[in-house]
Write an enzyme that holds these catalytic residues in place. Structure first.
Site, PDB file in Angstrom:
ATOM      1  N   GLY D  11       0.823  -1.209   0.000  1.00 22.92           N
ATOM      2  CA  GLY D  11       0.000   0.000   0.000  1.00 22.92           C
ATOM      3  C   GLY D  11       0.854   1.254   0.000  1.00 22.92           C
ATOM      4  O   GLY D  11       1.900   1.297   0.637  1.00 22.92           O
ATOM      5  N   ARG D  72       1.522  -4.871  -5.401  1.00 20.58           N
ATOM      6  CA  ARG D  72       1.764  -6.144  -4.743  1.00 20.58           C
ATOM      7  C   ARG D  72       2.159  -7.124  -5.844  1.00 20.58           C
ATOM      8  O   ARG D  72       1.671  -7.047  -6.957  1.00 20.58           O
ATOM      9  CB  ARG D  72       0.511  -6.614  -4.007  1.00 20.58           C
ATOM     10  CG  ARG D  72       0.165  -5.667  -2.864  1.00 20.58           C
ATOM     11  CD  ARG D  72      -0.919  -6.168  -1.941  1.00 20.58           C
ATOM     12  NE  ARG D  72      -1.047  -5.245  -0.813  1.00 20.58           N
ATOM     13  CZ  ARG D  72      -1.797  -4.122  -0.830  1.00 20.58           C
ATOM     14  NH1 ARG D  72      -2.528  -3.837  -1.900  1.00 20.58           N
ATOM     15  NH2 ARG D  72      -1.822  -3.311   0.205  1.00 20.58           N
ATOM     16  N   ASP D 103       5.423  -5.767   6.141  1.00 22.02           N
ATOM     17  CA  ASP D 103       5.856  -7.122   6.466  1.00 22.02           C
ATOM     18  C   ASP D 103       6.042  -8.019   5.242  1.00 22.02           C
ATOM     19  O   ASP D 103       7.105  -8.621   5.049  1.00 22.02           O
ATOM     20  CB  ASP D 103       4.789  -7.781   7.355  1.00 22.02           C
ATOM     21  CG  ASP D 103       5.084  -7.532   8.811  1.00 22.02           C
ATOM     22  OD1 ASP D 103       5.981  -6.722   9.098  1.00 22.02           O
ATOM     23  OD2 ASP D 103       4.405  -8.139   9.655  1.00 22.02           O
ATOM     24  N   SER D 105       6.330  -7.367   2.122  1.00 22.92           N
ATOM     25  CA  SER D 105       7.386  -6.899   1.230  1.00 22.92           C
ATOM     26  C   SER D 105       8.762  -7.256   1.771  1.00 22.92           C
ATOM     27  O   SER D 105       9.675  -7.605   1.012  1.00 22.92           O
ATOM     28  CB  SER D 105       7.292  -5.379   1.069  1.00 22.92           C
ATOM     29  OG  SER D 105       5.969  -4.984   0.792  1.00 22.92           O
ATOM     30  N   THR D 126       3.658   2.030   6.350  1.00 20.59           N
ATOM     31  CA  THR D 126       2.249   1.642   6.321  1.00 20.59           C
ATOM     32  C   THR D 126       1.493   2.562   7.257  1.00 20.59           C
ATOM     33  O   THR D 126       1.972   2.856   8.354  1.00 20.59           O
ATOM     34  CB  THR D 126       2.024   0.186   6.765  1.00 20.59           C
ATOM     35  OG1 THR D 126       0.626   0.034   7.085  1.00 20.59           O
ATOM     36  CG2 THR D 126       2.820  -0.177   8.005  1.00 20.59           C
ATOM     37  N   ASP D 128      -1.012   1.848   8.891  1.00 22.34           N
ATOM     38  CA  ASP D 128      -1.575   1.098  10.019  1.00 22.34           C
ATOM     39  C   ASP D 128      -0.658   1.096  11.240  1.00 22.34           C
ATOM     40  O   ASP D 128      -1.098   0.804  12.354  1.00 22.34           O
ATOM     41  CB  ASP D 128      -1.864  -0.359   9.606  1.00 22.34           C
ATOM     42  CG  ASP D 128      -3.058  -0.452   8.679  1.00 22.34           C
ATOM     43  OD1 ASP D 128      -3.664   0.599   8.385  1.00 22.34           O
ATOM     44  OD2 ASP D 128      -3.398  -1.563   8.234  1.00 22.34           O
ATOM     45  N   ASP D 130       1.665  -0.969  12.094  1.00 21.05           N
ATOM     46  CA  ASP D 130       1.581  -2.295  12.720  1.00 21.05           C
ATOM     47  C   ASP D 130       2.706  -3.219  12.299  1.00 21.05           C
ATOM     48  O   ASP D 130       2.491  -4.403  12.066  1.00 21.05           O
ATOM     49  CB  ASP D 130       0.222  -2.928  12.388  1.00 21.05           C
ATOM     50  CG  ASP D 130       0.042  -3.162  10.898  1.00 21.05           C
ATOM     51  OD1 ASP D 130       0.882  -2.672  10.115  1.00 21.05           O
ATOM     52  OD2 ASP D 130      -0.931  -3.822  10.517  1.00 21.05           O
ATOM     53  N   ARG D 172      -6.692  -2.821   9.816  1.00 20.50           N
ATOM     54  CA  ARG D 172      -7.392  -4.098   9.835  1.00 20.50           C
ATOM     55  C   ARG D 172      -7.135  -4.886  11.104  1.00 20.50           C
ATOM     56  O   ARG D 172      -8.042  -5.372  11.750  1.00 20.50           O
ATOM     57  CB  ARG D 172      -7.025  -4.938   8.610  1.00 20.50           C
ATOM     58  CG  ARG D 172      -8.205  -5.038   7.654  1.00 20.50           C
ATOM     59  CD  ARG D 172      -7.776  -5.527   6.310  1.00 20.50           C
ATOM     60  NE  ARG D 172      -6.682  -4.680   5.803  1.00 20.50           N
ATOM     61  CZ  ARG D 172      -6.145  -4.803   4.607  1.00 20.50           C
ATOM     62  NH1 ARG D 172      -6.575  -5.754   3.792  1.00 20.50           N
ATOM     63  NH2 ARG D 172      -5.185  -4.006   4.208  1.00 20.50           N
TER      64      ARG D 172
END
Lengths: 319, 319, 319, 319
Positions: D11, D72, D103, D105, D126, D128, D130, D172
């Site tokens: 992303g 991706r 992660d 990647s 990212t 997120d 995370d 997520r």
């Protein structure tokens, strides 16, 4: 149930309102009764102090400046006025005080504590980011983002027009705002008070860049440097041979909706300040450091002059 | 299939890039081949002219300034250089020209048409909104919104600190930006070149306001007024008795992401410009008036000095 | 000295607060006493009405939404409740009413006037821009600029990732927001309720664009169209062969700091509304048209369905 | 002189462009030749690799997304394709690779190093936030500020209208964005995947707040929670008795002009990544921790699941 008050002293920063909001909420959560002191130490002396509740902080989290006003107070440097301030607080049973401000404000606070044992905690707040002992002062991130937006706007016009722009940021003794702004906006030149400069040192490099097709320059300079921005503009015109303009960003740097980062820092600073006052910290400044949030004595914070992190200073060569 | 070119002349404004983008798209739709002329009339003379396609305008609709550069050109006032410009256009078979600019740019364009019959259409573009014959010039709305954001930021700090702020907007001969900004930001004072002022006329009123609890003043002044902003600040400090600061907004007013209104006006101006050139309009300026978009001769537009709408001027009393 | 009240009814828009601020200031200038009615017609019925002064509108000019609340009121459609409302106004000697709202709100206002002779003036306020008889409704420009900012942000990610984005704007019966947003953001597709569409009509064109190197699509669709945005996304994935995402902009479109244009329109709408009430206009809506500001009867405004300007609709082909 | 390449994978985030710009500048400063790989690992396989210079990164520092595209890649999980990628890099003498991603990647990168000894460094990117082992991922601050602006806009309309708003942020498996956004926007409710909730636990508290005059609620929920936002809205309507709306912020969270903080982090991440590759770090991720920037092995970073800092999680009780 104890009473606790908050005041803002010195220059205002964007981030004070989120701090004031959270001060009220966290006080109530800790079973303390929160009070506002208006207009800094002046309000302490003039008894401009008010008990507040949730409603008084509704709708302020996204406002720049400070809802409770800020001021510099010469009177508070005088012990007689501090006695009046103490009497006003006593009348309201307030024995804890949170102060958003800078060095000068903290010194006054320390004197106040030492004379009258009002427990106090300072929260470093200045867009200059120049308080010794803390890596971050409330308001800096908001100021940086306002400067960034302004530089982005100016770059549009600089690149359309083959021009050099000399943009002056705040920072009288400290080049932090100018340095970080230069790094994060892709400026070609950055001048700060910490590093003496000789503008002619850049002549060869800039002429080479012009010869290779460079069409505009962005120079970020701190208000604290010794050379007048107009002189630098003149140098670009006469020596480098490119039309130049000066832009003094001025007070727009203090305002604006507080950023997420400043809101979060306001949140944490206030949590630590109140926790400290409820614990054993009687006259401290809550500092943000590599080891997290640390209570330092006011003496320690105000006793040394601020120095820019050498690692940051080294980045100046990258500009 | 005909060839058509666009150039920007004079000061840049936010809204030029959307116009350039739509110029390319609408030209192609009308089976014209679009060309860019870089750096205004200078590029015409220096043959800095390029055929372009969709790809050249990708990603520019939200950028301030102008991708193709702008410049003032003394050479183009000389018929010899205009002959060179004509030869350059002839070599590329370009016989239609769209010019984003102001009065001076349009006068050059008129001379060019009269000597060489290059069909031309001007699109009024200046943040000062001071071109005779059109109610709107491209870039004004974007400039107003940048000024608004800056004043909003400054008001935060003014209200926190009991201060008067004197904020200078652009507008050398025309107070439009200052006047509209004052009306839309709730300023307490507005000074513009169209209306001579005597600052002492405001003394009684402002002192009364202070007595009734007013804590800050925002004064918006146009760069074209005769009094120095620092003098006005001094008057606030000494006569009204309130700490004061001056903020010169400067070049940030020209930049920034074009607003929806400027993007839509860019769209419509370009449609009319190209339609006019494909029709019977040989040397016109496309003007936005109460009767909609109207083609006016360059003579008409540049022949009279701009005057601020008296209805607007009357609103000055409301500030 | 007469008393005048203002209320907001129906959906809120950014621009209501500047209107409320200027309502207070202009009323006072005209020697009227201003009142707020909170929460629309509900506040009229519940007697939630308050005399106000300058202080009540301090610091609201740059806030979205409305300080005095808005609501939809079923009770006000009932003559018995309108009688209560009338009694409440009588008790406060209020005989003039300014209402910020839309069609439904104006119909209630008309009934109120016809029964009780409360002089009233409506100010068209809806981001949908779908009130018959006026070219502009308060709040539209602010909504357009919020949508623009969102689309700009989404385009960044669309172009990084080879994706189609289907972005839904507000506008149940009227595609104005979607259409203008598409034109001013360089969208590749725009679908609005005024024009039935068959998505497969775009297949050849979009496949050709993909073959020529197009890497992303932005589609702006009005919430009023019959096809579900998810279906359009599926069509992009399966028929055009590009990964797709849907973004429903939702209520962020109503909020945000009012733009300069909405602040100026608020200013003018309020001036005309109050001037009309002080003149001969007893139950009118103040409309903005090609002939300037015009008072129209509420019957006229609410009697016909809104239709999008055919000139605008024609621009749809340009997307 | 060595060759070094950069690519974006997974992303996109706002902050990638400043990183790409500084990658080029810092590489050249270190006498490395910089290359772009377009569209992630896909570009490695398809040989979409290009040598670049200063000019290629002009004007991108203030753009969201990534100029070099991201993607991706399933193919890159296959050793045969990694062999092709290796051959492509060999042909250009590129033996160092910087990857902006998450992660997944990094796992691909690790496999690539272990098979082909291409020295590689991952930069956690990212919104997120995370990724295990780093306290900060590029793009988070920009996302937080876009969310903040959206919530501020929605609060305007919520407070005008007596409504509950349920606002869904990205995230997520990780509630970081939702939690920080709730803390910094004064939300009344925050639901995240890390903490199971039973919405009825809030009933008494919210009903009490309504009884004490609360007029609106802002609930921030992470997309990762198990309950549908529409269900929460229904609960507000039926159980608490307040009209409710849902707003899914969606992809606007990824875009927008990178903040100062993300630009500075991009700057530092890139400095450390290149310094590490020139030093002894062969296959690492550069992580930002309480001890500063630390190189961690890809194994370490991708080997454990991310867990939200318990200190942060505790703040959830403060919302």
């Amino acid at each position: 149930m104890s009473n606790i008050a908050i005041l803002c002293s010195g220059g205002d920063v964007s981030g004070m309102n989120p701090a004031i909001k959270h001060f009220v909420e966290y006080s109530l959560k800790k079973d303390l009764t929160p009070f506002f002191v208006y207009n800094g130490y002046e309000g302490l002396i003039d008894n401009d102090i008010q008990e507040v509740s949730y409603r008084d902080v509704s709708g302020i989290i996204n406002r720049g400046g400070t809802k409770i006003g800020s001021a510099r107070s010469k009177r508070f440097m005088n012990p007689e006025y501090r006695q009046i301030a103490k009497d006003n607080l006593d009348a309201l049973n307030i024995n804890m005080l949170v102060v958003l401000g800078g060095d000068g404000s903290f010194r006054g606070l320390d004197a106040f504590y030492k004379e009258h044992s009002i427990k106090s905690c300072g929260i470093p707040s200045t867009i200059d980011n120049d308080i010794h002992g803390t890596d971050y002062c409330l308001g800096v991130d908001s100021a940086l983002n306002i400067i960034r937006t302004s530089i982005d706007a100016i770059r549009d016009t600089a690149s359309s027009f083959n021009r050099a722009f000399i943009i002056e940021t705040m920072g009288r003794d400290c080049g932090y705002l100018a340095l970080i702004s230069a790094l994060t906006s892709g400026a070609e030149l950055c001048l700060i008070p910490e590093r003496e400069h000789n503008i002619s040192d850049y002549e060869d490099n800039f002429k080479t860049q012009m010869a290779h097709g460079r069409k505009y320059f962005i120079a970020i300079v701190s208000e604290g440097i010794k050379q007048d921005p107009q002189e630098i503009a003149k140098w670009f015109e006469e020596t480098i041979g490119i039309e130049s303009r000066v832009s003094i960003l001025g007070h727009i740097q203090r305002g604006g909706n507080p950023t997420s980062y400043d809101r979060l820092m306001a949140y944490k600073f206030v949590n630590y300040a109140i926790d400290g006052l409820l614990g054993s910290h009687t006259n401290s400044v809550i500092c943000y450091t590599k080891d997290g949030f640390i209570y330092k004595s006011i003496d320690e914070v105000t006793g040394s002059a601020f120095k820019l992190d050498p690692d940051l200073l080294r980045l100046l060569e990258d500009v």
